[in-house]
Motif scaffolding. Structure first.
Motif, mmCIF file in Angstrom:
data_model
loop_
_atom_site.group_PDB
_atom_site.id
_atom_site.type_symbol
_atom_site.label_atom_id
_atom_site.label_comp_id
_atom_site.label_asym_id
_atom_site.label_seq_id
_atom_site.Cartn_x
_atom_site.Cartn_y
_atom_site.Cartn_z
ATOM 1 N N THR A 233 0.684 -1.351 -0.101
ATOM 2 C CA THR A 233 -0.187 0.169 -0.054
ATOM 3 C C THR A 233 0.636 0.963 -0.006
ATOM 4 O OG1 THR A 233 -1.337 1.265 0.836
ATOM 5 C CG2 THR A 233 -0.141 -0.414 2.400
ATOM 6 N N ASP A 234 0.213 2.443 -0.599
ATOM 7 C CA ASP A 234 1.111 3.755 -0.591
ATOM 8 C C ASP A 234 0.225 4.388 -0.060
ATOM 9 O OD1 ASP A 234 -1.421 4.452 -1.782
ATOM 10 O OD2 ASP A 234 -0.096 4.830 -4.059
ATOM 11 N N GLY A 235 -0.681 3.881 0.648
ATOM 12 C CA GLY A 235 -1.572 4.461 2.089
ATOM 13 C C GLY A 235 -3.113 5.451 1.131
ATOM 14 N N GLU A 236 -2.953 5.168 0.678
ATOM 15 C CA GLU A 236 -3.966 5.539 -0.145
ATOM 16 C C GLU A 236 -4.734 4.273 -1.510
ATOM 17 O OE1 GLU A 236 -7.052 8.393 -0.458
ATOM 18 O OE2 GLU A 236 -5.099 9.151 0.253
ATOM 19 N N HIS A 237 -3.888 3.918 -1.932
ATOM 20 C CA HIS A 237 -3.843 2.950 -2.698
ATOM 21 C C HIS A 237 -3.452 1.345 -2.291
ATOM 22 C CE1 HIS A 237 -3.922 6.463 -4.628
ATOM 23 N NE2 HIS A 237 -4.658 6.324 -5.441
ATOM 24 N N TYR A 238 -3.775 0.297 -3.111
ATOM 25 C CA TYR A 238 -2.832 -1.070 -2.852
ATOM 26 C C TYR A 238 -3.383 -1.974 -3.549
ATOM 27 C CZ TYR A 238 -7.772 -3.395 -1.283
ATOM 28 O OH TYR A 238 -8.921 -3.145 -1.999
ATOM 29 N N LEU A 239 -2.102 -2.749 -3.929
ATOM 30 C CA LEU A 239 -1.866 -4.055 -4.645
ATOM 31 C C LEU A 239 -2.166 -4.889 -3.448
ATOM 32 C CD1 LEU A 239 0.321 -3.616 -7.145
ATOM 33 C CD2 LEU A 239 -1.905 -2.997 -7.129
ATOM 34 N N LEU A 240 -3.125 -6.257 -4.199
ATOM 35 C CA LEU A 240 -3.088 -7.588 -3.474
ATOM 36 C C LEU A 240 -2.254 -8.343 -3.778
ATOM 37 C CD1 LEU A 240 -4.652 -7.818 -0.803
ATOM 38 C CD2 LEU A 240 -6.268 -9.250 -2.283
ATOM 39 N N LEU A 241 -1.050 -8.360 -3.526
ATOM 40 C CA LEU A 241 -0.076 -9.075 -3.682
ATOM 41 C C LEU A 241 -0.108 -11.004 -3.829
ATOM 42 C CD1 LEU A 241 3.113 -8.031 -2.410
ATOM 43 C CD2 LEU A 241 2.521 -7.077 -4.580
ATOM 44 N N PRO A 242 0.429 -11.950 -4.630
ATOM 45 C CA PRO A 242 0.380 -13.175 -4.328
ATOM 46 C C PRO A 242 -0.129 -13.914 -2.838
ATOM 47 C CG PRO A 242 1.902 -13.198 -6.022
ATOM 48 C CD PRO A 242 1.794 -11.253 -5.313
ATOM 49 N N ARG A 282 -13.098 -6.465 4.073
ATOM 50 C CA ARG A 282 -13.420 -7.105 5.300
ATOM 51 C C ARG A 282 -12.196 -6.588 6.306
ATOM 52 N NH1 ARG A 282 -16.247 -12.803 6.315
ATOM 53 N NH2 ARG A 282 -17.881 -12.266 4.998
ATOM 54 N N ILE A 283 -11.124 -6.429 5.872
ATOM 55 C CA ILE A 283 -9.552 -6.409 6.559
ATOM 56 C C ILE A 283 -8.868 -5.235 5.693
ATOM 57 C CG2 ILE A 283 -6.934 -7.800 7.231
ATOM 58 C CD1 ILE A 283 -9.313 -10.579 7.219
ATOM 59 N N VAL A 284 -8.521 -5.285 4.111
ATOM 60 C CA VAL A 284 -7.548 -4.658 4.186
ATOM 61 C C VAL A 284 -8.215 -3.478 3.927
ATOM 62 C CG1 VAL A 284 -6.103 -4.113 1.595
ATOM 63 C CG2 VAL A 284 -6.639 -6.622 2.183
ATOM 64 N N GLN A 285 -9.665 -2.704 3.573
ATOM 65 C CA GLN A 285 -9.812 -1.913 2.635
ATOM 66 C C GLN A 285 -10.247 -1.165 4.668
ATOM 67 O OE1 GLN A 285 -13.405 -2.478 -0.022
ATOM 68 N NE2 GLN A 285 -11.609 -3.055 -1.019
ATOM 69 N N PRO A 286 -10.927 -1.848 5.421
ATOM 70 C CA PRO A 286 -10.760 -1.684 6.997
ATOM 71 C C PRO A 286 -9.109 -1.078 7.373
ATOM 72 C CG PRO A 286 -11.552 -3.091 6.964
ATOM 73 C CD PRO A 286 -11.688 -3.011 5.761
ATOM 74 N N THR A 287 -8.265 -1.683 7.222
ATOM 75 C CA THR A 287 -7.311 -1.211 7.919
ATOM 76 C C THR A 287 -6.820 -0.325 7.087
ATOM 77 O OG1 THR A 287 -6.199 -4.120 8.892
ATOM 78 C CG2 THR A 287 -4.621 -2.295 7.940
ATOM 79 N N SER A 293 -7.301 6.964 9.107
ATOM 80 C CA SER A 293 -7.792 7.648 10.467
ATOM 81 C C SER A 293 -7.000 8.030 11.863
ATOM 82 C CB SER A 293 -8.990 6.942 10.921
ATOM 83 O OG SER A 293 -9.775 6.631 9.722
ATOM 84 N N GLU A 294 -6.082 7.562 11.798
ATOM 85 C CA GLU A 294 -5.304 7.710 12.622
ATOM 86 C C GLU A 294 -3.259 8.551 12.332
ATOM 87 O OE1 GLU A 294 -4.827 4.605 15.674
ATOM 88 O OE2 GLU A 294 -6.742 3.955 15.216
ATOM 89 N N ASN A 295 -3.905 8.930 11.403
ATOM 90 C CA ASN A 295 -2.893 9.935 10.319
ATOM 91 C C ASN A 295 -1.151 8.746 10.460
ATOM 92 O OD1 ASN A 295 -4.046 12.189 9.528
ATOM 93 N ND2 ASN A 295 -4.348 12.305 11.604
ATOM 94 N N ILE A 296 -1.724 7.694 10.063
ATOM 95 C CA ILE A 296 -0.333 6.886 9.971
ATOM 96 C C ILE A 296 -0.111 6.992 8.667
ATOM 97 C CG2 ILE A 296 0.712 4.415 10.348
ATOM 98 C CD1 ILE A 296 -1.529 4.447 12.610
ATOM 99 N N ASP A 297 1.047 7.107 8.594
ATOM 100 C CA ASP A 297 1.269 7.189 6.716
ATOM 101 C C ASP A 297 2.334 5.874 6.333
ATOM 102 O OD1 ASP A 297 2.891 7.708 4.622
ATOM 103 O OD2 ASP A 297 4.638 8.180 5.870
ATOM 104 N N TYR A 298 1.720 4.627 6.508
ATOM 105 C CA TYR A 298 2.105 3.493 5.800
ATOM 106 C C TYR A 298 2.319 3.318 3.785
ATOM 107 C CZ TYR A 298 2.783 -1.360 7.278
ATOM 108 O OH TYR A 298 2.866 -2.664 7.762
ATOM 109 N N LYS A 299 3.380 3.251 3.807
ATOM 110 C CA LYS A 299 3.930 3.118 2.421
ATOM 111 C C LYS A 299 4.610 2.024 2.451
ATOM 112 C CE LYS A 299 3.359 7.057 0.419
ATOM 113 N NZ LYS A 299 3.150 8.133 1.774
ATOM 114 N N GLY A 300 3.831 0.583 2.187
ATOM 115 C CA GLY A 300 4.935 -0.510 2.518
ATOM 116 C C GLY A 300 4.419 -1.916 2.611
ATOM 117 N N PHE A 301 4.605 -2.656 2.659
ATOM 118 C CA PHE A 301 4.078 -4.376 2.877
ATOM 119 C C PHE A 301 3.149 -4.139 4.346
ATOM 120 C CE2 PHE A 301 8.079 -4.950 0.344
ATOM 121 C CZ PHE A 301 7.459 -4.906 -0.757
ATOM 122 N N ILE A 302 1.758 -5.157 3.791
ATOM 123 C CA ILE A 302 1.302 -5.674 4.714
ATOM 124 C C ILE A 302 0.652 -6.646 4.912
ATOM 125 C CG2 ILE A 302 -0.975 -5.006 6.611
ATOM 126 C CD1 ILE A 302 -1.363 -2.886 5.224
#
Ligand code: AMP
Ligand code: GLY
Length: 464
Positions: A233-242, A282-287, A293-302
């Motif tokens: 994820t880049d914080g806004e968009h995401y890709l589901l990797l294999p 149920r999981i990726v989008q709410p995460t 919402s918590e202003n966490i800058d997340y650019k990376g793998f989850i």
């Protein structure tokens, strides 16, 4: 001069072009990528990144395998100043953080706060985002805040020990106790008797896992099949990797001690489009909503460690990095230029990238040192890697000896991945390649992927 591109390179977020300081487009020129870490995961990341047009990969500190696809630099992942010097010396344009510890220790914050490093795109969450892995209590309350399905739980410290003992008594066996902090993958106990669980709760709070277990999360046991789902994820968009399935126990049939992972299969047959849609909704989008919402800058793998409970996904754990050995399977199925994908991620433009997953199945078999996960020997000469024809061998714990030969240097030594049209074919290929690699005391599981072949719906169950 060592580098073609002047430092720092400018990037245009609109076009995703890499430009030098004169504004010249440098897309076709060399891009210097730094991978931090030294395991099989980092070899797989470096291997994939090195396939990108114009990529020059550095790995710090790396192993004997990463030296085949890039340049190893003897800087440790916790030496932030050393990493800074390396970035400047080698004109690094993209940093990919492999393991969790430097993320939890704030390497991304260190980059953002530095007037020079802040120009270098880095893949990984900041310290706050890394708490999703660094604190199980934080992760659980995050999931509760955003309605993300997970096991019922209670967080306990010495102050509310009695509440913890009562909560345990209200649950059915088996009992799950988790150290709050990082405990080198050993901080989870699953116990069959209530008395034992209550005793261990006390032991944990009294330092069984050091400071990591000053807080303990007690969880309801979830029965089902585990799967690792990877999100970029880049914080806004995401890709589901294999996605991939990991095999954690040392012995065939899932017996014996827990390990870092003895093999992996990707894709996972029970991860149907319907199941993955539930994971996204149920999981990726709410995460991602929660992070924003918590202003966490997340650019990376989850890395979502999920339990599939009768077709419904529950989060067992979040990790803020890729899995090992899952990455050794997953990287072989990603199509597209991985440097461009990660670069776009760091710029918040994942919506712009071309990405696809191969339809083939990857089977990864981990070859380990005899005795692992307990005491094992190191320094054993390894042979046969030059004989491989139909697989990729990702080095996990390897090094060069003084004579420049490859020797074992860890418990998990080398992960052999084969790609084919089915699990059965990929298994046959992978295992025939494993036979070619030799070192004294070598051991591997013989049943990687077998459960998934027997019954695509069933997978390996945690029959407690
Ligand atoms: P973790 O370190 O959180 O991944 O936990 C290690 C392993 O313990 C997981 O991979 C699962 O196999 C198991 N585990 C953790 N939490 C639970 C749970 N609530 N129910 C069943 N198994 C669990
Ligand atoms: N394979 C599990 C992990 O990387 O944590």
């Amino acid at each position: 001069m060592e580098n073609i591109i002047m430092y720092p390179a400018e990037v245009s977020k609109d076009t995703l072009d890499w430009k030098d300081l004169q504004g010249q487009n440098i897309t076709a020129l060399r891009k210097n990528v730094l991978v931090l870490g030294s395991g099989g995961r980092e070899h797989a990341l470096a291997w994939k990144l090195a396939q990108s047009n114009g990529a020059m990969v550095y790995v710090a500190p790396g192993n004997a395998g990463t030296a085949q696809v890039g340049v190893n630099v003897p800087v440790k992942v916790n030496d932030f100043e050393g990493i800074k010097r390396l970035c400047l010396e080698k004109s690094i344009h993209l940093v990919v953080v492999g393991p969790e510890q430097p993320l939890v220790d704030g390497i991304v914050d260190f980059f953002h706060a530095d007037e020079v490093l802040c120009h270098i795109p880095i893949i990984g969450p900041d310290r706050m985002g890394a708490m999703l892995e660094g604190s199980k209590a934080f992760a659980k309350s995050f999931m509760q805040r955003y309605g993300i399905p997970t096991a019922k739980c209670l967080t306990v410290t010495q102050e509310n020990l009695q509440e913890g003992l009562d909560f345990l008594a209200s649950l059915k066996a088996p009992y799950v106790l988790k150290a709050d902090g990082l405990a080198a993958g050993k901080g989870v106990l699953i116990l069959d008797s209530l008395a034992e669980a209550q005793t261990e709760l006390g032991n944990m709070l009294h330092g069984k896992f050091g400071a990591a277990s000053e807080k303990v999360v007690i969880e309801e046991f979830l029965k089902g099949i585990e799967v690792s789902v990877f999100v970029l994820t880049d914080g806004e968009h995401y890709l589901l990797l294999p996605e991939a399935k990991d095999y954690k126990r040392i012995g065939d049939g899932d017996h014996g001690l827990n390990t870092g992972g003895m093999g992996a299969v990707s894709p996972v047959p029970f991860c149907t489009p319907d199941f993955l849609q539930k994971v996204e909704q149920r999981i990726v989008q709410p995460t991602l909503h929660g992070l924003k919402s918590e202003n966490i800058d997340y650019k990376g793998f989850i890395f979502l460690g999920l339990m599939n409970c009768e077709g419904n996904p529950y989060v067992i754990e979040y990790n803020v990095r890729m899995g090992d050995p899952e990455t050794e399977a997953v990287m072989t199925r990603i199509e597209g230029d991985f440097v461009e994908i990660l670069h776009a991620c760091a710029l918040g433009r994942l919506d712009r990238v071309h990405y696809a997953k191969s339809d083939k199945t990857a089977v990864t078999v981990m070859m380990v040192s005899g005795g692992y996960p307990e005491a094992y020997q190191k320094g054993k000469l390894m042979t046969g890697m030059d004989l491989l024809t139909d697989s990729v061998a990702f080095h996990a714990g390897t090094a060069f000896n003084e004579a420049g030969e490859v020797v074992t240097a860890g418990g998990r030594v080398i992960a052999v991945t084969a790609l084919a049209d089915s699990i059965a074919e990929a298994r046959t290929k992978a295992y025939s390649e494993v036979e070619k690699i030799r070192f004294d005391g070598e051991y591997h599981r013989r049943d990687i992927g077998m459960d998934l072949m027997r019954n695509a719906e069933c997978g390996m169950r945690n029959e407690k």
